[in-house]
Design a protein around this motif. Structure first.
Motif, PDB file in Angstrom:
ATOM      1  N   ILE A  75       0.816  -1.208   0.000  1.00  0.00           N
ATOM      2  CA  ILE A  75       0.000   0.000   0.000  1.00  0.00           C
ATOM      3  C   ILE A  75       0.853   1.262   0.000  1.00  0.00           C
ATOM      4  N   ILE A  76       1.983   1.248   0.704  1.00  0.00           N
ATOM      5  CA  ILE A  76       2.755   2.466   0.918  1.00  0.00           C
ATOM      6  C   ILE A  76       3.269   3.096  -0.387  1.00  0.00           C
ATOM      7  N   PRO A  77       3.896   2.356  -1.326  1.00  0.00           N
ATOM      8  CA  PRO A  77       4.427   3.032  -2.530  1.00  0.00           C
ATOM      9  C   PRO A  77       3.381   3.800  -3.336  1.00  0.00           C
ATOM     10  N   PRO A  78       2.237   3.188  -3.702  1.00  0.00           N
ATOM     11  CA  PRO A  78       1.248   3.991  -4.442  1.00  0.00           C
ATOM     12  C   PRO A  78       0.624   5.096  -3.599  1.00  0.00           C
ATOM     13  N   THR A  79       0.576   4.910  -2.274  1.00  0.00           N
ATOM     14  CA  THR A  79       0.054   5.982  -1.423  1.00  0.00           C
ATOM     15  C   THR A  79       0.974   7.190  -1.450  1.00  0.00           C
ATOM     16  N   GLY A  80       2.284   6.944  -1.472  1.00  0.00           N
ATOM     17  CA  GLY A  80       3.221   8.059  -1.616  1.00  0.00           C
ATOM     18  C   GLY A  80       3.033   8.794  -2.931  1.00  0.00           C
ATOM     19  N   ASN A  81       2.765   8.049  -3.989  1.00  0.00           N
ATOM     20  CA  ASN A  81       2.500   8.696  -5.276  1.00  0.00           C
ATOM     21  C   ASN A  81       1.218   9.518  -5.221  1.00  0.00           C
ATOM     22  N   GLU A  82       0.200   8.992  -4.528  1.00  0.00           N
ATOM     23  CA  GLU A  82      -1.046   9.734  -4.391  1.00  0.00           C
ATOM     24  C   GLU A  82      -0.846  11.012  -3.575  1.00  0.00           C
ATOM     25  N   LEU A  83       0.027  10.953  -2.579  1.00  0.00           N
ATOM     26  CA  LEU A  83       0.306  12.151  -1.786  1.00  0.00           C
ATOM     27  C   LEU A  83       0.945  13.232  -2.641  1.00  0.00           C
ATOM     28  N   ILE A  84       1.898  12.840  -3.473  1.00  0.00           N
ATOM     29  CA  ILE A  84       2.544  13.816  -4.363  1.00  0.00           C
ATOM     30  C   ILE A  84       1.545  14.340  -5.396  1.00  0.00           C
ATOM     31  N   SER A  85       0.686  13.447  -5.885  1.00  0.00           N
ATOM     32  CA  SER A  85      -0.343  13.890  -6.821  1.00  0.00           C
ATOM     33  C   SER A  85      -1.330  14.838  -6.148  1.00  0.00           C
ATOM     34  N   MET A  86      -1.658  14.580  -4.878  1.00  0.00           N
ATOM     35  CA  MET A  86      -2.555  15.466  -4.146  1.00  0.00           C
ATOM     36  C   MET A  86      -1.956  16.856  -4.000  1.00  0.00           C
ATOM     37  N   LEU A  87      -0.643  16.917  -3.772  1.00  0.00           N
ATOM     38  CA  LEU A  87       0.024  18.209  -3.649  1.00  0.00           C
ATOM     39  C   LEU A  87      -0.191  19.053  -4.899  1.00  0.00           C
ATOM     40  N   LYS A  88      -0.108  18.432  -6.058  1.00  0.00           N
ATOM     41  CA  LYS A  88      -0.287  19.177  -7.299  1.00  0.00           C
ATOM     42  C   LYS A  88      -1.760  19.428  -7.613  1.00  0.00           C
ATOM     43  N   THR A  89      -2.637  18.543  -7.141  1.00  0.00           N
ATOM     44  CA  THR A  89      -4.066  18.730  -7.385  1.00  0.00           C
ATOM     45  C   THR A  89      -4.630  19.907  -6.605  1.00  0.00           C
ATOM     46  N   THR A  90      -3.944  20.311  -5.524  1.00  0.00           N
ATOM     47  CA  THR A  90      -4.422  21.449  -4.754  1.00  0.00           C
ATOM     48  C   THR A  90      -4.460  22.735  -5.580  1.00  0.00           C
ATOM     49  N   SER A  91      -3.760  22.758  -6.703  1.00  0.00           N
ATOM     50  CA  SER A  91      -3.800  23.953  -7.552  1.00  0.00           C
ATOM     51  C   SER A  91      -5.180  24.146  -8.189  1.00  0.00           C
ATOM     52  N   LEU A  92      -6.051  23.124  -8.117  1.00  0.00           N
ATOM     53  CA  LEU A  92      -7.388  23.222  -8.696  1.00  0.00           C
ATOM     54  C   LEU A  92      -8.408  23.812  -7.740  1.00  0.00           C
ATOM     55  N   VAL A  93      -7.988  24.110  -6.513  1.00  0.00           N
ATOM     56  CA  VAL A  93      -8.965  24.612  -5.537  1.00  0.00           C
ATOM     57  C   VAL A  93      -9.414  26.028  -5.861  1.00  0.00           C
ATOM     58  N   THR A  94      -8.872  26.630  -6.893  1.00  0.00           N
ATOM     59  CA  THR A  94      -9.382  27.924  -7.338  1.00  0.00           C
ATOM     60  C   THR A  94     -10.824  27.824  -7.815  1.00  0.00           C
ATOM     61  N   ALA A  95     -11.302  26.597  -8.057  1.00  0.00           N
ATOM     62  CA  ALA A  95     -12.690  26.400  -8.464  1.00  0.00           C
ATOM     63  C   ALA A  95     -13.662  26.648  -7.328  1.00  0.00           C
ATOM     64  N   ILE A  96     -13.208  26.717  -6.083  1.00  0.00           N
ATOM     65  CA  ILE A  96     -14.147  26.804  -4.944  1.00  0.00           C
ATOM     66  C   ILE A  96     -14.733  28.207  -4.715  1.00  0.00           C
ATOM     67  N   PRO A  97     -14.044  29.303  -4.712  1.00  0.00           N
ATOM     68  CA  PRO A  97     -12.625  29.521  -4.966  1.00  0.00           C
ATOM     69  C   PRO A  97     -11.822  29.657  -3.668  1.00  0.00           C
ATOM     70  N   LEU A  98     -10.592  29.162  -3.718  1.00  0.00           N
ATOM     71  CA  LEU A  98      -9.629  29.321  -2.642  1.00  0.00           C
ATOM     72  C   LEU A  98      -8.349  29.860  -3.257  1.00  0.00           C
ATOM     73  N   THR A  99      -7.951  31.046  -2.851  1.00  0.00           N
ATOM     74  CA  THR A  99      -6.818  31.723  -3.479  1.00  0.00           C
ATOM     75  C   THR A  99      -5.661  31.958  -2.521  1.00  0.00           C
ATOM     76  N   ILE A 100      -5.689  31.293  -1.370  1.00  0.00           N
ATOM     77  CA  ILE A 100      -4.599  31.499  -0.418  1.00  0.00           C
ATOM     78  C   ILE A 100      -3.577  30.377  -0.494  1.00  0.00           C
ATOM     79  N   ASP A 101      -3.730  29.470  -1.448  1.00  0.00           N
ATOM     80  CA  ASP A 101      -2.744  28.410  -1.611  1.00  0.00           C
ATOM     81  C   ASP A 101      -1.580  28.923  -2.448  1.00  0.00           C
ATOM     82  N   LEU A 102      -0.633  28.037  -2.731  1.00  0.00           N
ATOM     83  CA  LEU A 102       0.582  28.442  -3.437  1.00  0.00           C
ATOM     84  C   LEU A 102       0.272  28.968  -4.835  1.00  0.00           C
ATOM     85  N   TYR A 103      -0.492  28.209  -5.612  1.00  0.00           N
ATOM     86  CA  TYR A 103      -0.807  28.654  -6.967  1.00  0.00           C
ATOM     87  C   TYR A 103      -1.686  29.900  -6.939  1.00  0.00           C
TER      88      TYR A 103
END
Length: 324
Positions: A226-254
């Motif tokens: 479970i751990i290896p693909p979970t680590g990949n999902e964590l890294i993917s989640m980090l990049k997916t946070t750039s989509l939170v502008t749809a809510i909108p949330l503008t205090i994140d990095l992007y």
């Protein structure tokens, strides 16, 4: 009549015979490494291409490197990186916890739990995460008030005014976590199925229930898968946070980089700043993933770790002292 002397009769040949122990040792074998000119040629070509790209990027005024260095360590960018990391960790906690529950429900002998889990995965894996985040952004307009009580005219115990929440961070965390749980459920299910059936049978023979078997026997062994693909999902989640502008949330990095670029009209250097911080956070997460994988992969390989080798040497030395 005296018998002839063997040494005299052979003329001293016995001294040079192989039986006399005068064999010469063979010359040591000299290992000659294979020559691989293709590797060196490929390395040289790639190095030249990389140098040309770096030189072109460094001399291209369109990148605006002065603006890049001015905003790389800006306080607003740093605060946005912290918000992105917090959002990533909290969403992953929701995704992992709910994903484990959904995976166990999928493998449960209860048909109702299996159906609920399958329906959940069907919805959240079948729709884009950006659409889901848009839905969570419109949640206050869809559900203005949430009331808890007895339905059909019964008394209401409590209610919440959703329009007064004004919590885009909360909705972003929930939206990302619920979407991630659908993928984590399949990862956990694959890890559970990788554990041999004999482990479950042994646990049942010891009197464990199905829940105890999953929690105490199956899941700890499934962590290695479970751990290896979970680590990949964590890294993917980090990049997916750039989509939170749809809510909108503008205090994140992007969001911070985008807001600054909208003011100074320099999007390219601000995108490079955001990409740099994403790379820094990803690198830190990859290091943590490496050590976590090594921890849960103990015993899966015949190769001894440094600590095991030291313990083996100390044990051998103690046994040798006892023998003396």
């Amino acid at each position: 009549m005296n018998s002839p002397d063997p040494e005299k009769s052979t003329g001293g040949a016995a001294d040079s015979s192989p039986a006399a122990g005068s064999l010469t040792e063979p010359a040591p074998i000299k290992a000659v490494p294979l020559r691989r000119p293709g590797r060196w040629l490929a390395a040289v070509v790639l190095a030249i291409l990389l140098a040309l790209f770096l030189y072109g990027a460094a001399t291209n005024d369109g990148y605006q490197w002065k603006t890049y260095w001015d905003y790389l360590f800006d306080v607003r960018i740093f605060d946005g990186a912290v918000v992105t990391l917090e959002l990533t960790i909290l969403a992953m906690i929701i995704g992992v916890a709910l994903g484990v529950a959904l995976a166990v429900m999928r493998l449960s002998p209860n048909p109702v739990l299996r159906s609920v889990s399958w329906g959940y995965l069907w919805i959240f894996r079948g729709t884009p995460v950006y659409v889901q985040l848009l839905f969570w952004g419109l949640f206050p307009s869809l559900y203005k008030v949430i009331e808890l009580g007895i339905p059909f005219g019964g008394p209401h115990f409590t209610h919440w005014d959703v329009q007064q929440w004004q919590a885009p961070f909360l909705f972003a965390m929930i939206g990302l976590g619920l979407n991630e749980s659908a993928y984590m459920a399949e990862i956990v299910r694959a890890g559970i199925n990788s554990v041999g059936e004999g482990q479950r049978e042994a646990s049942v023979a010891l009197g464990m229930s199905w829940t105890q078997t999953m929690w105490r026997t199956v899941l700890p062994q499934a962590m290695r898968v479970i751990i290896p693909p979970t680590g990949n999902e964590l890294i993917s989640m980090l990049k997916t946070t750039s989509l939170v502008t749809a809510i909108p949330l503008t205090i994140d990095l992007y969001g911070r980089a985008h807001d600054i670029a909208a003011v100074n009209f320099k999007p390219v250097p601000l995108l490079l700043v955001a990409a740099t911080w994403y790379l820094i956070i990803t690198s830190v997460l990859m290091v943590g993933q490496y050590y976590l994988e090594r921890y849960y992969s103990r015993g899966s390989s015949r190769e001894l770790t440094a600590r095991q080798r030291r313990a083996l040497v100390e044990t051998s030395a103690n046994i040798g002292d006892m023998g003396k």
